[in-house]
Design a protein around this motif. Structure first.
Motif, PDB file in Angstrom:
ATOM      1  N   GLY A 152     -11.571 -43.247 -60.776  1.00 29.92           N
ATOM      2  CA  GLY A 152     -11.378 -44.200 -59.630  1.00 29.92           C
ATOM      3  C   GLY A 152     -10.083 -45.055 -59.542  1.00 29.92           C
ATOM      4  O   GLY A 152      -9.472 -44.995 -58.551  1.00 29.92           O
ATOM      5  N   ALA A 153      -9.570 -45.349 -60.717  1.00 23.96           N
ATOM      6  CA  ALA A 153      -8.229 -45.903 -60.908  1.00 23.96           C
ATOM      7  C   ALA A 153      -7.164 -45.038 -60.608  1.00 23.96           C
ATOM      8  O   ALA A 153      -6.195 -45.588 -59.604  1.00 23.96           O
ATOM      9  CB  ALA A 153      -7.952 -46.440 -62.465  1.00 23.96           C
ATOM     10  N   LEU A 154      -7.148 -43.912 -61.030  1.00 24.66           N
ATOM     11  CA  LEU A 154      -6.202 -42.727 -60.653  1.00 24.66           C
ATOM     12  C   LEU A 154      -6.099 -42.358 -59.004  1.00 24.66           C
ATOM     13  O   LEU A 154      -5.216 -42.646 -58.419  1.00 24.66           O
ATOM     14  CB  LEU A 154      -6.395 -41.662 -61.392  1.00 24.66           C
ATOM     15  CG  LEU A 154      -5.507 -40.648 -61.032  1.00 24.66           C
ATOM     16  CD1 LEU A 154      -4.091 -40.857 -61.270  1.00 24.66           C
ATOM     17  CD2 LEU A 154      -5.533 -39.372 -61.689  1.00 24.66           C
ATOM     18  N   VAL A 155      -7.644 -42.397 -58.382  1.00 24.57           N
ATOM     19  CA  VAL A 155      -7.482 -42.315 -57.007  1.00 24.57           C
ATOM     20  C   VAL A 155      -7.050 -43.240 -56.182  1.00 24.57           C
ATOM     21  O   VAL A 155      -6.193 -43.259 -55.532  1.00 24.57           O
ATOM     22  CB  VAL A 155      -8.859 -41.848 -56.643  1.00 24.57           C
ATOM     23  CG1 VAL A 155      -9.252 -41.827 -55.138  1.00 24.57           C
ATOM     24  CG2 VAL A 155      -9.243 -40.566 -57.201  1.00 24.57           C
ATOM     25  N   GLY A 156      -7.288 -44.516 -56.915  1.00 21.95           N
ATOM     26  CA  GLY A 156      -6.652 -45.892 -56.104  1.00 21.95           C
ATOM     27  C   GLY A 156      -5.107 -45.837 -56.112  1.00 21.95           C
ATOM     28  O   GLY A 156      -4.686 -46.170 -55.092  1.00 21.95           O
TER      29      GLY A 156
END
Length: 353
Positions: A193-197
């Motif tokens: 989720g952090a990478l996608v964001g």
């Protein structure tokens, strides 16, 4: 004038999984006739079962081969425009063209080439798809095997060997219309989720960021973006202007099979709509709120005998009246496609409101 044939450019570092994604796409083409352009046949890595009585030796004679599902494959070295013309002039022209760039190639010059007068009236860039190795990028390495990438870079005399991989990576992200975070199964939910964001914040507005495992993306998600990227080069300005040529590899150390479990789709039916423009605006808001990748279907408009076709890629929506309903039921039916975990009840309620 016939409609332009759409072309999708697939880019990404060595080992990100471009080849795996393309192989999966060809195996699940669902009758769509796809032409594939690759730098060298060896890049594709398809097994013999996919080929249709065509040895590599025969293919090398004219650089065109037929695949078992009716798709065709071309190899290309430097003569991109003649290769495109050869494809476009075939009596059985493809429905879609997919171009796999080499591992360190920048997509911008390739996209720009679609403006060349020899092909500009016949083909358009449907979208640029940048594949990234999710695990490597999350760890700040940009590629699974940085040494292998650097080794190939040293062999290219035309390449500035001092350019950091991070800057080349930034060029690929800058040009993307869709970023595929591959090998997502190697990431924890919070890490993914952090990478996608972060990738979403680092890219242009409207760029879609999706997670995938073994490149397993539904064809309806990968193709059909309708961007026309060659007409939007200013927003895709690259930092570097070198030409690269190298071989790509896929993530073959990952042998387990994956299906489309990471994606879901469902149909929403509703009554007639009164105002197409207001409905399109309503749909755009729902797409943004729920991070829907694709939405397509037909709507009945009060007082109109024609059926309204609606297609959305992210929040960008196209609508047009295509044909009379005739004997068909006057109804509105919309197909919603997105990553697994969509709030179906909320989306249905919002679309039916």
């Amino acid at each position: 004038m016939p409609a332009k044939i759409p072309a999708t450019v697939v880019t990404g570092f060595l080992g990100a999984g471009k080849t795996t994604l393309i192989r999966h796409m060809l195996e699940n083409a669902n009758g769509k006739r796809i032409a594939l352009i690759i730098n060298e046949f060896g890049d594709l890595g398809v097994d013999g079962g996919i080929l249709k009585g065509c040895g590599i030796e025969n293919c090398a004679e004219d650089d065109v081969m037929e695949l078992s599902n009716g798709c065709i494959c071309c190899t290309v070295a430097e003569d991109f425009v003649p290769t495109m013309q050869k494809l476009l002039d075939r009596p059985d022209a493809p429905d879609h063209i997919v171009i796999e760039t080499s591992g360190l190639a920048l997509p911008q010059p390739l996209v720009r080439a679609f403006n060349w007068p020899e092909i500009s009236t016949r083909v358009t860039v449907d979208g640029v798809v940048t594949v990234v190795d999710g695990k490597a990028v999350a760890e700040g390495r940009f590629a699974h095997d940085v040494a292998a990438v650097d080794a190939q870079r040293q062999l290219d005399e035309n390449l500035d060997h001092e350019t950091p991989l991070s800057e080349l990576f930034e060029d690929q992200i800058t040009c993307a219309d869709m970023i595929v975070v591959n090998k997502a199964d190697l990431l924890g939910e919070e890490e993914a989720g952090a990478l996608v964001g972060k990738l979403r914040s680092d890219s242009r507005d409207g760029v879609q960021v999706v997670k995938a495992t073994m490149g397993a993306l539904p064809v309806d998600v990968l193709l059909g973006q309708g961007i026309g990227a060659e007409g939007d080069m200013e927003a895709r300005h690259e930092l570097h202007h070198h030409h690269h040529h190298d071989d790509d590899e896929d993530d073959r150390d990952h042998h387990h099979e994956h299906d489309h479990d990471e994606f879901e789709s469902f149909v929403v039916a509703r009554e007639e709509i009164a105002d197409p423009a207001a409905f399109a605006e309503q749909v755009a808001g729902i797409i943004r709120q729920h991070d829907i990748l694709r939405l397509k279907g037909f709507a009945a408009v009060t007082g109109k005998p024609m059926r309204l076709t609606l297609q959305a890629v992210g929040p960008r929506i196209d609508t047009y009246f295509d044909r009379p309903f005739g004997a068909d039921a006057r109804e509105t039916r919309l197909v919603v496609i997105g990553q697994a975990g969509l709030d179906r009840a909320a989306i249905e309620a919002a679309l039916q409101a």
